[in-house]
Design a protein around this motif. Structure first.
Motif, short mmCIF file in Angstrom:
data_model
loop_
_atom_site.label_atom_id
_atom_site.label_comp_id
_atom_site.label_asym_id
_atom_site.label_seq_id
_atom_site.Cartn_x
_atom_site.Cartn_y
_atom_site.Cartn_z
N GLU A 146 -25.73 29.67 -52.05
CA GLU A 146 -25.28 29.35 -53.21
C GLU A 146 -26.49 28.46 -54.24
O GLU A 146 -26.46 28.96 -55.42
CB GLU A 146 -24.25 28.05 -52.99
N ASP A 195 -18.57 37.14 -52.70
CA ASP A 195 -17.76 36.15 -53.52
C ASP A 195 -18.42 35.70 -54.56
O ASP A 195 -19.75 35.35 -54.46
CB ASP A 195 -17.38 34.72 -52.56
N GLN A 196 -17.76 35.64 -55.74
CA GLN A 196 -18.73 35.12 -57.13
C GLN A 196 -19.50 33.75 -57.02
O GLN A 196 -20.58 33.65 -57.84
CB GLN A 196 -17.73 35.10 -58.07
N ARG A 197 -19.30 33.05 -56.16
CA ARG A 197 -19.69 31.43 -55.83
C ARG A 197 -21.07 31.69 -55.59
O ARG A 197 -21.90 30.96 -55.85
CB ARG A 197 -18.69 30.80 -54.81
N ASN A 199 -23.18 34.19 -56.67
CA ASN A 199 -23.96 34.83 -57.71
C ASN A 199 -25.03 35.89 -57.24
O ASN A 199 -26.10 36.38 -57.71
CB ASN A 199 -24.69 33.97 -58.58
#
Length: 326
Positions: A146, A195-197, A199
């Motif tokens: 992240e 998952d978009q979290r 990036n």
């Protein structure tokens, strides 16, 4: 221009005219030292590493859309690459695969901003991940990714995440025991980091089966029927909600190309490759034993042929990354 548009612009710098990523991987450091050391008695010199990377960049980047290098030994090669070839730079420290937990580690004297200043159009980070491993360890790894994803977004650089699956119980990834686990290990990890979290813009992934154990390809024991292997590729496609490309994992050129055709026929919509040793690996003993000019001749002949044949396969099997880019 928005951050997303800037990332797209940079992804186009790494792609060919068909929107495919036909990239050469030469960010090996510890692995390259071992490859060179097999063929000489004296310690491996820094100049050997740097010179070989530069030689490969000079001779092979005219036929690829981009090259992946490391900032430790690869910056001279980055300068020597073809003007038409984009540049990815690796962000991970080499060697952390030998630590039991395999916690990720960034290069201590680099940042995404510094990689960008060094000319990178994208950043690549390698992560070892066991989806069935210790949850606390996996949470640490997820948090680390992240942070890197946020850093790349702040600098408007595409983030390529390379995931290598493993199992704490089976150290031999070439074994039939691990082959049985591989589809689950690979595809579940892809689902997590899509998952978009995080990036992540492009996932660099393993094929979800060991082709040496697939019916019709197996040299020894059969672990998967062709139908089961095809299903693993279909499941991989379902797991990936971001563009993904395949790594060659050091397999022979012919086997890698066969695998890409099988993936395509099974329904995998991959967007290219970051291919390393399958393209240039055979030049190492020539470089060590016969010298730079013999190595150059091999690259000009066999190396370019390896890339040309791979590019032809990709034109028949891969799809543009823009088809899946959100």
């Amino acid at each position: 221009m928005s951050a997303k548009d800037e990332k797209k612009r940079r992804l186009n710098q790494l792609s060919n005219e068909s929107g495919l990523i036909t990239a050469l991987a030469f960010d090996q450091r510890g692995a390259l030292k071992k490859m060179i050391a097999r063929h000489q008695i004296q310690p491996v010199a820094l100049e050997q590493m740097t010179n070989l990377k530069t030689l490969v960049a000079e001779e092979l980047t005219g036929d690829v859309s981009a090259i992946l290098l490391d900032p430790e030994y690869g910056l001279p090669a980055a300068k020597a690459r073809s003007a038409a070839s984009g540049l990815l730079l690796a962000y991970e420290k080499t060697g952390y695969d030998n630590i039991r937990e395999r916690l990720p580690v960034c290069l201590s004297d680099w940042s995404v901003r510094r990689l960008k200043e060094a000319g990178a159009s994208a950043v690549k980070f390698l992560l070892y991940y066991d989806v069935d491993g210790n949850n606390q360890i996996n949470q640490q790894k997820q948090a680390y990714i992240e942070r890197i994803g946020a850093e790349c977004s702040a600098e408007e650089l595409p983030f390529f995440l390379e995931i290598l699956s493993y199992d704490e119980k089976f150290s031999d990834k070439t074994s039939p025991q691990f082959a049985k686990l591989k589809p689950h290990k690979v595809n579940k990890a892809i689902a997590v980091f899509s998952d978009q979290r995080f990036n992540v813009d492009v996932l660099k992934v393993e094929v979800p089966v060991n082709m040496d154990f697939v019916e019709g390809f197996a040299s020894e024991e059969i672990v998967y029927s062709r139908k089961e292997a095809a299903q693993a590729f279909q499941n991989q496609e379902l797991a990936a909600s971001v563009p993904y490309i395949y790594l060659s994992a050091g397999v022979a050129v012919g086997r890698f190309q066969e695998t890409l055709f099988f993936a395509y026929e099974s329904g995998a919509k991959f967007s290219g490759v970051l291919c390393g040793r399958a393209s240039w690996g055979e030049v190492v003993p020539i470089y060590v034993k016969e010298g730079q000019e013999s190595a150059r001749r091999w690259l000009q002949e066999q190396g370019r042929q390896n890339i040309s044949s791979l590019n032809a396969v990709l034109q028949q099997t891969a799809v543009p990354w823009s088809d899946k880019y959100r």
